[in-house]
Design an enzyme around this catalytic site. Structure first.
Site, PDB file in Angstrom:
ATOM      1  N   ASP A   1     131.881   0.405  47.154  1.00 42.96           N
ATOM      2  CA  ASP A   1     130.863   0.607  48.204  1.00 42.96           C
ATOM      3  C   ASP A   1     130.446   2.068  48.194  1.00 42.96           C
ATOM      4  OD1 ASP A   1     129.165  -0.003  50.406  1.00 42.96           O
ATOM      5  OD2 ASP A   1     130.629   0.832  51.785  1.00 42.96           O
ATOM      6  N   SER A   2     129.268   2.329  48.755  1.00 40.94           N
ATOM      7  CA  SER A   2     128.809   3.709  48.876  1.00 40.94           C
ATOM      8  C   SER A   2     129.741   4.507  49.787  1.00 40.94           C
ATOM      9  CB  SER A   2     127.397   3.727  49.461  1.00 40.94           C
ATOM     10  OG  SER A   2     127.423   3.114  50.737  1.00 40.94           O
TER      11      SER A   2
ATOM     12  N   GLY B   1     121.562   3.804  51.551  1.00 48.24           N
ATOM     13  CA  GLY B   1     120.514   2.982  52.167  1.00 48.24           C
ATOM     14  C   GLY B   1     119.133   3.596  52.199  1.00 48.24           C
TER      15      GLY B   1
ATOM     16  N   CYS C   1     128.616  -3.857  48.732  1.00 47.78           N
ATOM     17  CA  CYS C   1     127.568  -3.030  49.331  1.00 47.78           C
ATOM     18  C   CYS C   1     126.250  -3.760  49.111  1.00 47.78           C
ATOM     19  CB  CYS C   1     127.549  -1.679  48.619  1.00 47.78           C
ATOM     20  SG  CYS C   1     126.197  -0.602  49.108  1.00 47.78           S
ATOM     21  N   ASN C   2     125.560  -4.047  50.192  1.00 50.50           N
ATOM     22  CA  ASN C   2     124.298  -4.781  50.071  1.00 50.50           C
ATOM     23  C   ASN C   2     123.227  -3.949  49.385  1.00 50.50           C
ATOM     24  OD1 ASN C   2     124.367  -7.447  51.907  1.00 50.50           O
ATOM     25  ND2 ASN C   2     125.737  -5.897  52.708  1.00 50.50           N
TER      26      ASN C   2
ATOM     27  N   GLU D   1     129.784   5.887  59.851  1.00 43.39           N
ATOM     28  CA  GLU D   1     130.516   6.774  58.929  1.00 43.39           C
ATOM     29  C   GLU D   1     131.069   7.994  59.667  1.00 43.39           C
ATOM     30  OE1 GLU D   1     130.704   7.039  55.127  1.00 43.39           O
ATOM     31  OE2 GLU D   1     130.467   4.879  55.195  1.00 43.39           O
TER      32      GLU D   1
ATOM     33  N   CYS E   1     124.778  -5.621  55.854  1.00 41.44           N
ATOM     34  CA  CYS E   1     125.336  -4.313  55.494  1.00 41.44           C
ATOM     35  C   CYS E   1     126.819  -4.386  55.807  1.00 41.44           C
ATOM     36  CB  CYS E   1     124.677  -3.206  56.307  1.00 41.44           C
ATOM     37  SG  CYS E   1     125.463  -1.596  56.041  1.00 41.44           S
TER      38      CYS E   1
ATOM     39  N   HIS F   1     128.913  -2.288  56.576  1.00 42.92           N
ATOM     40  CA  HIS F   1     129.398  -1.442  57.667  1.00 42.92           C
ATOM     41  C   HIS F   1     129.313  -2.149  59.033  1.00 42.92           C
ATOM     42  CE1 HIS F   1     128.908   1.790  54.765  1.00 42.92           C
ATOM     43  NE2 HIS F   1     129.425   2.654  55.614  1.00 42.92           N
TER      44      HIS F   1
HETATM   45  N1  DGL Z   1     127.599  -0.559  53.070  1.00 41.64           N
HETATM   46  C1  DGL Z   1     126.311  -0.481  52.472  1.00 41.64           C
HETATM   47  C2  DGL Z   1     125.603  -1.812  52.533  1.00 41.64           C
HETATM   48  O1  DGL Z   1     126.232  -2.852  52.651  1.00 41.64           O
HETATM   49  C3  DGL Z   1     125.328   0.523  52.970  1.00 41.64           C
HETATM   50  C4  DGL Z   1     125.646   1.842  53.265  1.00 41.64           C
HETATM   51  C5  DGL Z   1     124.709   2.891  52.792  1.00 41.64           C
HETATM   52  O2  DGL Z   1     123.600   3.052  53.291  1.00 41.64           O
HETATM   53  O3  DGL Z   1     125.170   3.590  51.918  1.00 41.64           O
HETATM   54  O4  DGL Z   1     124.403  -1.830  52.416  1.00 41.64           O
END
Ligand code: DGL
Length: 288
Positions: free
Chosen positions: A24-25, A57, A87-88, A172, A206, A208
């Site tokens: 993931d990011s 994102g 991560c989407n 975050e 997402c 998160h």
């Molecule tokens: N967790 C990431 C997702 O599912 C997004 C986070 C980001 O913006 O880096 O899209």
């Protein structure tokens, strides 16, 4: 030159066998890892959070693709035969190119899987009104990946999307349980329902967002279902490994997990514990 700061006992040669990589990011993928480990506790996992470059994102296609490929390659170099993009944004902007263009050159036997397809498969049968809402990052919404995938699998479903650019930074930074965060959560949820009052199912697109699921629900009517991805992705991975014993056999099984971060290990440990509710010992990695 890639460096892992702590001494590594990981020495799986390329192409033989290794952990399942979870990428993931930032920290969001931990919500997926947790459910995957609950479903498939026997496997070994390496979690890689690109925390130094999060959020993805708001970044362009090219940048998300480049960063994601670097992280996937890193996990491959550490022996992973299979990587889940938890991560989407990366699934929306990088997965297809990596699968079609890069994997055949890197190693056609390795696999990179995303989170959008399994979510879409599950959500299509949950809606009665055939009106679905999507809450996601700007990148995921702009990619149009969810409406396109839904249209491929399910007929006549209307998807309305709301980009929530502030949610990931708030989470975050551990600011999501504040009044300020609540203002933005309410605003985005209300925008979504105003845009389509017939929505009966809301996808959290997402990884998160499960951390703020209760706040999201509090601004929705009780009749609206809110779908988090963790269990869906875990179930889908279990099905995949069952259908692909040749991959399952290459994934090592001693129930271990390692956490890698491109940021400082102290920062990762303190923030990751918010997501997993346990103490985390991470290793720093430089991507070359
Ligand atoms: N967790 C990431 C997702 O599912 C997004 C986070 C980001 O913006 O880096 O899209």
């Amino acid at each position: 030159m890639k460096k892992i700061q702590e001494e590594s006992n990981f020495s799986s040669p390329l192409g033989v066998g290794g952990s399942i990589g979870i990428f993931d990011s930032g920290y969001g993928g931990l919500t997926i890892l947790e459910k995957i480990r609950a479903e498939l506790p026997q496997y070994d996992y390496i979690y890689l959070g690109d925390n130094a470059r999060t959020p993805y994102g708001t970044r362009s296609f090219d940048v998300v693709y480049k960063f994601t490929l670097e992280c996937v390659n890193q996990l491959f170099e550490m022996g992973c035969q299979m990587v889940v993009l938890a991560c989407n944004t990366a699934s929306a902007k990088a997965l297809r190119t990596i699968q079609q263009k890069d994997l055949p050159l890197i190693d056609p036997n390795r696999r990179v899987l995303g989170v959008i397809r399994p979510t879409v498969e599950a959500v299509g049968i949950m809606t009665k009104t055939k009106h679905i809402g999507l809450l996601a990052t700007v990148g995921t919404v702009q990619s149009n990946s969810y409406p396109l995938e839904i249209a491929k699998l399910h007929e006549n479903i209307v998807v309305t999307s709301e980009a929530c650019p502030l949610w990931v930074p708030l989470i975050e930074n551990n600011e999501h349980n504040t009044e300020g965060a609540d203002y933005f959560i309410r605003k985005n949820v209300e925008n979504l329902l105003t845009a389509d009052p017939q929505i009966d199912t809301v996808m959290l697109g997402c990884t998160h967002y499960p951390l703020i699921v209760e706040q999201i629900k509090s601004y929705l009517p009780e009749s609206v279902k809110v779908v988090s991805q963790g269990e869906i992705v875990a179930q889908s991975l279990a099905d995949y490994l069952q259908r692909h014993p040749e991959m399952a056999v290459k994934c090592t099984k001693s129930g271990s997990v390692r956490y890698l971060t491109t940021e400082s290990v102290e920062k990762f440990a303190s923030s990751a514990s918010i997501f997993l509710n346990q103490e985390i010992r991470a290793e720093h990695i430089d991507l070359g």
